[in-house]
Design an enzyme around this catalytic site. Structure first.
Site, PDB file in Angstrom:
ATOM      1  N   ILE A 185       0.849  -1.185   0.000  1.00 19.68           N
ATOM      2  CA  ILE A 185       0.000   0.000   0.000  1.00 19.68           C
ATOM      3  C   ILE A 185       0.891   1.244   0.000  1.00 19.68           C
ATOM      4  CG2 ILE A 185      -1.803   1.234   1.259  1.00 19.68           C
ATOM      5  CD1 ILE A 185      -2.565  -1.605   2.416  1.00 19.68           C
ATOM      6  N   HIS A 189       9.310   3.850  -0.809  1.00 16.34           N
ATOM      7  CA  HIS A 189       9.450   2.439  -0.414  1.00 16.34           C
ATOM      8  C   HIS A 189       8.482   1.537  -1.188  1.00 16.34           C
ATOM      9  CE1 HIS A 189      10.633  -0.800   2.256  1.00 16.34           C
ATOM     10  NE2 HIS A 189       9.363  -1.081   2.452  1.00 16.34           N
TER      11      HIS A 189
END
Length: 158
Positions: free
Chosen positions: A87, A93
């Site tokens: 998510i 990241h």
């Protein structure tokens, strides 16, 4: 003309491994549930004592390729299913994890000849992930159907 395709009625002979990421387990547990329901309804024994199905848990989606590779190299499985949820957050990241996971899983499948179903949700929000894992529909079911089709297809090619 020869038509080669996977068959869903041959699922009872397939050996399947599922690799599940613990990170975002609220989502991945729902995906696993949908996946198991589909496999069970198509004749695959999902009992804990089953010799048709193994489930491996990994810390996160980044670890999916390595464990998939280890399982695929055993020669015990007709098909693998990877389940994860990445998510998007406020940092890059997200991009690193999904890029490396997807490249790694594809590479393992090509190198070993074992089909690996890419069951990683990539969403912007937790709400989107939950919708794909059961609120609106459960993509775990779809991933299991893809696994049955690909496992059957690969068996017919060999």
């Amino acid at each position: 003309m020869v038509v080669i395709e996977g068959r869903f009625q041959n699922a009872s002979s397939l050996k399947v491994a599922i690799v599940v990421a613990r990170f975002n387990d609220l989502v991945t547990n729902k995906l696993l549930s949908g996946c198991l329901d589909c496999l069970n309804r198509h004749g695959i024994d999902i009992a804990e004592t089953s010799d048709q199905l193994d489930i491996a848990w990994v810390p996160g989606s980044f670890e999916l390729p390595l464990v998939s590779q280890s399982l695929a190299k055993t020669g015990r499985y007709d098909v693998l299913i990877t389940l994860g949820a990445v998510i998007r957050g406020d940092t890059p990241h997200f991009d690193v994890v999904i890029n490396e996971s997807s490249k790694g899983i594809a590479s393992v499948s090509r190198e070993t000849g074992v089909p690996i179903i890419f069951g990683l949700l990539t969403t912007d929000t937790m709400q989107q992930a939950l919708e794909r894992a059961g609120v609106k529909s459960n993509l775990g079911w779809n991933y299991a159907l893809q696994a049955i089709e690909m496992g059957s297809l690969m068996n017919s090619l060999n």
